[in-house]
Enzyme design. Structure first.
Site, PDB file in Angstrom:
ATOM      1  N   THR A  89       0.821  -1.214   0.000  1.00  0.00           N
ATOM      2  CA  THR A  89       0.000   0.000   0.000  1.00  0.00           C
ATOM      3  C   THR A  89       0.853   1.262   0.000  1.00  0.00           C
ATOM      4  O   THR A  89       1.995   1.246   0.496  1.00  0.00           O
ATOM      5  CB  THR A  89      -0.906  -0.002   1.249  1.00  0.00           C
ATOM      6  OG1 THR A  89      -1.544   1.270   1.376  1.00  0.00           O
ATOM      7  CG2 THR A  89      -0.116  -0.260   2.540  1.00  0.00           C
ATOM      8  N   ASP A  90       0.274   2.353  -0.479  1.00  0.00           N
ATOM      9  CA  ASP A  90       0.981   3.641  -0.411  1.00  0.00           C
ATOM     10  C   ASP A  90       1.193   4.093   1.035  1.00  0.00           C
ATOM     11  O   ASP A  90       2.003   4.986   1.292  1.00  0.00           O
ATOM     12  CB  ASP A  90       0.257   4.723  -1.224  1.00  0.00           C
ATOM     13  CG  ASP A  90      -1.164   5.027  -0.781  1.00  0.00           C
ATOM     14  OD1 ASP A  90      -1.648   4.433   0.188  1.00  0.00           O
ATOM     15  OD2 ASP A  90      -1.801   5.883  -1.443  1.00  0.00           O
ATOM     16  N   GLU A  91       0.443   3.515   1.973  1.00  0.00           N
ATOM     17  CA  GLU A  91       0.568   3.960   3.375  1.00  0.00           C
ATOM     18  C   GLU A  91       1.930   3.634   3.967  1.00  0.00           C
ATOM     19  O   GLU A  91       2.302   4.199   4.993  1.00  0.00           O
ATOM     20  CB  GLU A  91      -0.548   3.342   4.234  1.00  0.00           C
ATOM     21  CG  GLU A  91      -1.911   3.762   3.751  1.00  0.00           C
ATOM     22  CD  GLU A  91      -2.997   3.744   4.804  1.00  0.00           C
ATOM     23  OE1 GLU A  91      -2.696   3.604   6.001  1.00  0.00           O
ATOM     24  OE2 GLU A  91      -4.169   3.870   4.404  1.00  0.00           O
TER      25      GLU A  91
ATOM     26  N   LYS B  87       2.023  -3.545   7.263  1.00  0.00           N
ATOM     27  CA  LYS B  87       2.224  -3.701   5.820  1.00  0.00           C
ATOM     28  C   LYS B  87       3.695  -3.480   5.454  1.00  0.00           C
ATOM     29  O   LYS B  87       4.256  -4.196   4.625  1.00  0.00           O
ATOM     30  CB  LYS B  87       1.330  -2.719   5.042  1.00  0.00           C
ATOM     31  CG  LYS B  87      -0.154  -2.952   5.161  1.00  0.00           C
ATOM     32  CD  LYS B  87      -0.617  -4.296   4.618  1.00  0.00           C
ATOM     33  CE  LYS B  87      -0.434  -4.452   3.133  1.00  0.00           C
ATOM     34  NZ  LYS B  87      -0.986  -5.752   2.659  1.00  0.00           N
TER      35      LYS B  87
ATOM     36  N   TYR C   4      -1.609  -0.395  11.155  1.00  0.00           N
ATOM     37  CA  TYR C   4      -1.863  -1.048   9.861  1.00  0.00           C
ATOM     38  C   TYR C   4      -0.678  -0.860   8.923  1.00  0.00           C
ATOM     39  O   TYR C   4      -0.144  -1.826   8.359  1.00  0.00           O
ATOM     40  CB  TYR C   4      -3.141  -0.493   9.221  1.00  0.00           C
ATOM     41  CG  TYR C   4      -3.240  -0.779   7.730  1.00  0.00           C
ATOM     42  CD1 TYR C   4      -3.499  -2.063   7.268  1.00  0.00           C
ATOM     43  CD2 TYR C   4      -3.046   0.231   6.785  1.00  0.00           C
ATOM     44  CE1 TYR C   4      -3.570  -2.335   5.902  1.00  0.00           C
ATOM     45  CE2 TYR C   4      -3.115  -0.036   5.426  1.00  0.00           C
ATOM     46  CZ  TYR C   4      -3.382  -1.317   4.986  1.00  0.00           C
ATOM     47  OH  TYR C   4      -3.446  -1.589   3.630  1.00  0.00           O
TER      48      TYR C   4
HETATM   49  P1  NAD Z   1     -10.461  -6.514   2.549  1.00  0.00           P
HETATM   50  O1  NAD Z   1     -10.425  -6.175   3.991  1.00  0.00           O
HETATM   51  O2  NAD Z   1     -11.677  -6.189   1.756  1.00  0.00           O
HETATM   52  O3  NAD Z   1     -10.181  -8.083   2.347  1.00  0.00           O
HETATM   53  C1  NAD Z   1      -9.182  -8.756   3.030  1.00  0.00           C
HETATM   54  C2  NAD Z   1      -9.426 -10.244   2.833  1.00  0.00           C
HETATM   55  O4  NAD Z   1      -8.370 -10.956   3.467  1.00  0.00           O
HETATM   56  C3  NAD Z   1     -10.741 -10.725   3.442  1.00  0.00           C
HETATM   57  O5  NAD Z   1     -11.399 -11.586   2.554  1.00  0.00           O
HETATM   58  C4  NAD Z   1     -10.288 -11.472   4.694  1.00  0.00           C
HETATM   59  O6  NAD Z   1     -11.168 -12.507   5.081  1.00  0.00           O
HETATM   60  C5  NAD Z   1      -8.939 -11.999   4.245  1.00  0.00           C
HETATM   61  N1  NAD Z   1      -8.021 -12.266   5.348  1.00  0.00           N
HETATM   62  C6  NAD Z   1      -7.703 -11.451   6.392  1.00  0.00           C
HETATM   63  N2  NAD Z   1      -6.826 -12.050   7.205  1.00  0.00           N
HETATM   64  C7  NAD Z   1      -6.554 -13.271   6.663  1.00  0.00           C
HETATM   65  C8  NAD Z   1      -5.709 -14.343   7.025  1.00  0.00           C
HETATM   66  N3  NAD Z   1      -4.970 -14.291   8.129  1.00  0.00           N
HETATM   67  N4  NAD Z   1      -5.661 -15.426   6.238  1.00  0.00           N
HETATM   68  C9  NAD Z   1      -6.422 -15.496   5.113  1.00  0.00           C
HETATM   69  N5  NAD Z   1      -7.258 -14.519   4.727  1.00  0.00           N
HETATM   70  C10 NAD Z   1      -7.316 -13.417   5.490  1.00  0.00           C
HETATM   71  O7  NAD Z   1      -9.155  -5.856   1.927  1.00  0.00           O
HETATM   72  P2  NAD Z   1      -8.919  -5.075   0.558  1.00  0.00           P
HETATM   73  O8  NAD Z   1      -9.330  -3.682   0.709  1.00  0.00           O
HETATM   74  O9  NAD Z   1      -9.428  -5.897  -0.553  1.00  0.00           O
HETATM   75  O10 NAD Z   1      -7.317  -5.079   0.532  1.00  0.00           O
HETATM   76  C11 NAD Z   1      -6.624  -6.179  -0.018  1.00  0.00           C
HETATM   77  C12 NAD Z   1      -5.141  -5.926   0.020  1.00  0.00           C
HETATM   78  O11 NAD Z   1      -4.840  -4.718  -0.663  1.00  0.00           O
HETATM   79  C13 NAD Z   1      -4.572  -5.767   1.435  1.00  0.00           C
HETATM   80  O12 NAD Z   1      -3.322  -6.382   1.481  1.00  0.00           O
HETATM   81  C14 NAD Z   1      -4.439  -4.254   1.595  1.00  0.00           C
HETATM   82  O13 NAD Z   1      -3.412  -3.947   2.504  1.00  0.00           O
HETATM   83  C15 NAD Z   1      -4.091  -3.854   0.179  1.00  0.00           C
HETATM   84  N6  NAD Z   1      -4.482  -2.499  -0.219  1.00  0.00           N
HETATM   85  C16 NAD Z   1      -5.767  -2.068  -0.062  1.00  0.00           C
HETATM   86  C17 NAD Z   1      -6.116  -0.795  -0.505  1.00  0.00           C
HETATM   87  C18 NAD Z   1      -7.531  -0.264  -0.332  1.00  0.00           C
HETATM   88  O14 NAD Z   1      -7.722   0.954  -0.499  1.00  0.00           O
HETATM   89  N7  NAD Z   1      -8.519  -1.087  -0.031  1.00  0.00           N
HETATM   90  C19 NAD Z   1      -5.156   0.033  -1.099  1.00  0.00           C
HETATM   91  C20 NAD Z   1      -3.842  -0.440  -1.226  1.00  0.00           C
HETATM   92  C21 NAD Z   1      -3.522  -1.719  -0.802  1.00  0.00           C
HETATM   93  O1  DAU Z   2      -4.001   4.321   0.817  1.00  0.00           O
HETATM   94  C1  DAU Z   2      -4.286   2.949   0.740  1.00  0.00           C
HETATM   95  C2  DAU Z   2      -5.076   2.562   1.946  1.00  0.00           C
HETATM   96  O2  DAU Z   2      -6.363   3.136   1.798  1.00  0.00           O
HETATM   97  C3  DAU Z   2      -5.192   1.054   2.138  1.00  0.00           C
HETATM   98  O3  DAU Z   2      -3.907   0.529   2.347  1.00  0.00           O
HETATM   99  C4  DAU Z   2      -6.103   0.746   3.319  1.00  0.00           C
HETATM  100  O4  DAU Z   2      -6.304  -0.648   3.427  1.00  0.00           O
HETATM  101  C5  DAU Z   2      -7.444   1.415   3.099  1.00  0.00           C
HETATM  102  O5  DAU Z   2      -8.275   1.213   4.206  1.00  0.00           O
HETATM  103  C6  DAU Z   2      -7.257   2.906   2.850  1.00  0.00           C
HETATM  104  O6  DAU Z   2      -6.799   3.588   4.044  1.00  0.00           O
HETATM  105  P1  DAU Z   2      -7.344   5.040   4.459  1.00  0.00           P
HETATM  106  O7  DAU Z   2      -7.135   5.206   5.900  1.00  0.00           O
HETATM  107  O8  DAU Z   2      -6.829   6.097   3.559  1.00  0.00           O
HETATM  108  O9  DAU Z   2      -8.892   4.813   4.066  1.00  0.00           O
HETATM  109  P2  DAU Z   2     -10.246   5.134   4.842  1.00  0.00           P
HETATM  110  O10 DAU Z   2     -11.364   4.788   3.915  1.00  0.00           O
HETATM  111  O11 DAU Z   2     -10.274   4.554   6.207  1.00  0.00           O
HETATM  112  O12 DAU Z   2     -10.164   6.712   4.999  1.00  0.00           O
HETATM  113  C7  DAU Z   2     -10.011   7.571   3.865  1.00  0.00           C
HETATM  114  C8  DAU Z   2      -9.955   8.994   4.379  1.00  0.00           C
HETATM  115  O13 DAU Z   2     -11.249   9.328   4.923  1.00  0.00           O
HETATM  116  C9  DAU Z   2      -8.961   9.206   5.496  1.00  0.00           C
HETATM  117  O14 DAU Z   2      -8.407  10.522   5.394  1.00  0.00           O
HETATM  118  C10 DAU Z   2      -9.811   9.128   6.759  1.00  0.00           C
HETATM  119  C11 DAU Z   2     -11.148   9.702   6.295  1.00  0.00           C
HETATM  120  N1  DAU Z   2     -12.335   9.155   7.000  1.00  0.00           N
HETATM  121  C12 DAU Z   2     -12.497   7.815   7.018  1.00  0.00           C
HETATM  122  C13 DAU Z   2     -13.543   7.243   7.702  1.00  0.00           C
HETATM  123  C14 DAU Z   2     -13.730   5.756   7.750  1.00  0.00           C
HETATM  124  C15 DAU Z   2     -13.244  10.015   7.592  1.00  0.00           C
HETATM  125  O15 DAU Z   2     -13.110  11.248   7.526  1.00  0.00           O
HETATM  126  N2  DAU Z   2     -14.289   9.454   8.267  1.00  0.00           N
HETATM  127  C16 DAU Z   2     -14.480   8.112   8.364  1.00  0.00           C
HETATM  128  O16 DAU Z   2     -15.460   7.681   9.016  1.00  0.00           O
END
Ligand code: NAD
Ligand code: DAU
Length: 386
Positions: A146-148, A174, A170
């Protein structure tokens, strides 16, 4: 070694394939009908949902090339035979919600550090077997990151060689997972690549995250808890583009390299909220400014030119993807209700009850009250400028 090690028709092990991004990847790969076989290993945490894979399981031809295993990537006994049978492993599994990592970090470390280590050990064993001639080739591992991991980026854009500076549990988990992958690639010669995706949105995302939470609350006429001044900047990437980039790097990435997957749409949260309210047919009166997330990263911004030079770019614009996402949530109330079982009510109360009790109505001007230093949305190159 480059991605030629993953031909069409390969058998892929995709962990976390019942989640948001993983299930998109599974659906898209199987829908190509190119012979690819996929085994999903997923623990089915509160975020995993078999319904995300219904389209695959309902299609006879796709279902024949698909298997689902419920299990934990940190369980070596479950992982070993699955990796032994795979041509490549895509580790999508993780605990993914920053707010939950602040409330309860442990599960993030178990999956993000121990889980990654278990996968790496299995890939290492299979790599040794390939070297001994006991299997045709070593499995490639793609670690979805992730970019985080770059931390909050006040100016400029992160490039892949920048130091990692995670600031939430988190993000730290990562970063640790990535560093293990790099260490195994260097030390044991594993064929491993890393993607760093930006904030992803689209259908099937758990409604704890900003866009689906605010869309579903708005559709229900409920309050929208905006953290702080709402001027934090994220770079939005459609889930179909994120899945496509993972597949692209799996096939074309160089072993040992990390690749930024930038969405190209950098927006302050206030702009995202304004746009999603318009698409949902609601107005700003639902928004409340609430006490901020501790350690809240102000801005994420990545330079996507390394992946662009290989030939990959995102295709779905935010102007197109956001209204389609709002429509999807409007049309999938049963999916949302199912996602809001498990611990949802307890989590929501813990995360938001006090915040909303202390929430304030704010106006919807771009700058808003209490904007912090230098956070003009235009400083970030809003809407795709890099
Ligand atoms: P999500 O939370 O929707 O899904 C995660 C999945 O992983 C779920 O199906 C969960 O059951 C499974 N899981 C969790 N722990 C597990 C374990 N120990 N063993 C097997 N399965 C397990 O997540 P997402 O948003 O689809 O993110 C997927 C990946 O992409 C993650 O690695 C996350 O860090 C990365 N990512 C997400 C975002 C975003 O904005 N959502 C951005 C950049 C990177
Ligand atoms: O940047 C990639 C990441 O994006 C992924 O690695 C993470 O898995 C994914 O959850 C996401 O992280 P963020 O923290 O950026 O996403 P989130 O949707 O939680 O929040 C987006 C922005 O919105 C952040 O600045 C916090 C704000 N926010 C979020 C929630 C849930 C609010 O203001 N109110 C809220 O209730």
């Amino acid at each position: 070694m480059s991605g030629n090690s993953v031909p069409d028709g390969a058998h892929l092990l995709i962990t976390g394939g019942a989640g948001f991004i993983g299930s998109q990847l599974v659906r898209d790969l199987l829908a190509r009908r190119d012979g690819t076989r996929i085994t999903v290993l997923d623990k089915l945490t509160y975020a995993g949902n078999r319904a995300n894979l219904e389209a695959v399981e309902a299609d006879v031809e796709q279902a024949a090339r698909f298997a689902f295993v419920r299990g934990d990537i940190a369980d070596a006994a479950a992982v070993a035979p699955l990796v032994a049978d795979a041509d490549a492993v895509v580790n999508v599994a993780a605990e993914t919600h920053v707010d939950r990592s602040i409330l309860d970090p442990e599960a993030f470390l178990r999956t993000g550090v121990i889980g990654v280590h278990v996968l790496l050990e299995a890939v290492r064993r299979e790599t040794d077997r390939a070297r001994a001639g006991d299997r045709a080739s070593a499995p490639r591992l793609l670690q979805v990151s992730t970019d985080e991991v770059y931390g909050s980026v006040e100016t400029g854009r992160s490039v892949e060689t920048d130091a990692l500076a995670p600031r939430s549990p988190y993000a730290a988990a990562k970063a640790a997972g990535e560093l293990l992958v790099r260490a195994y690639q260097v030390t044991y010669g594993l064929d491993a690549v890393i993607t760093r995706g930006s904030n992803t949105y689209g259908p099937h995302q758990h409604p704890e995250k900003l866009i689906p939470l605010f869309v579903t609350n708005a559709l229900a006429g409920e309050q929208l808890p905006m953290y702080g001044d709402g001027m934090q900047i994220r770079d939005w990437l459609h889930v179909a583009d994120h899945a496509a980039a993972i597949d692209f790097v799996l096939r074309n990435g160089e072993a040992g390299e990390a690749y930024n997957v930038a969405g190209g749409t950098e927006l302050p949260n206030r702009d995202v909220i304004r746009r999603l309210l318009a698409a949902a047919g609601r107005d700003w009166s639902l928004v409340r400014t609430v006490p901020d997330r501790p350690g809240h990263d102000r801005r994420y911004a990545m330079d996507g030119s390394k992946l662009a030079a290989l030939g990959w770019r995102p295709r779905v614009s935010f102007d197109e993807g956001l209204p389609a996402t709002v429509a999807w949530y409007r049309d999938h109330g049963a999916w949302v209700d199912q996602a809001r079982t498990a611990d949802w009510d307890v989590y929501y109360a813990r995360q938001y009850a006090d915040r909303l009790a202390n929430g304030r109505i704010v106006d919807d001007s771009t700058t808003g009250a209490g904007v912090e230093s230098g956070a003009s949305p235009h400083a970030a190159g809003v809407d795709g400028t890099r």
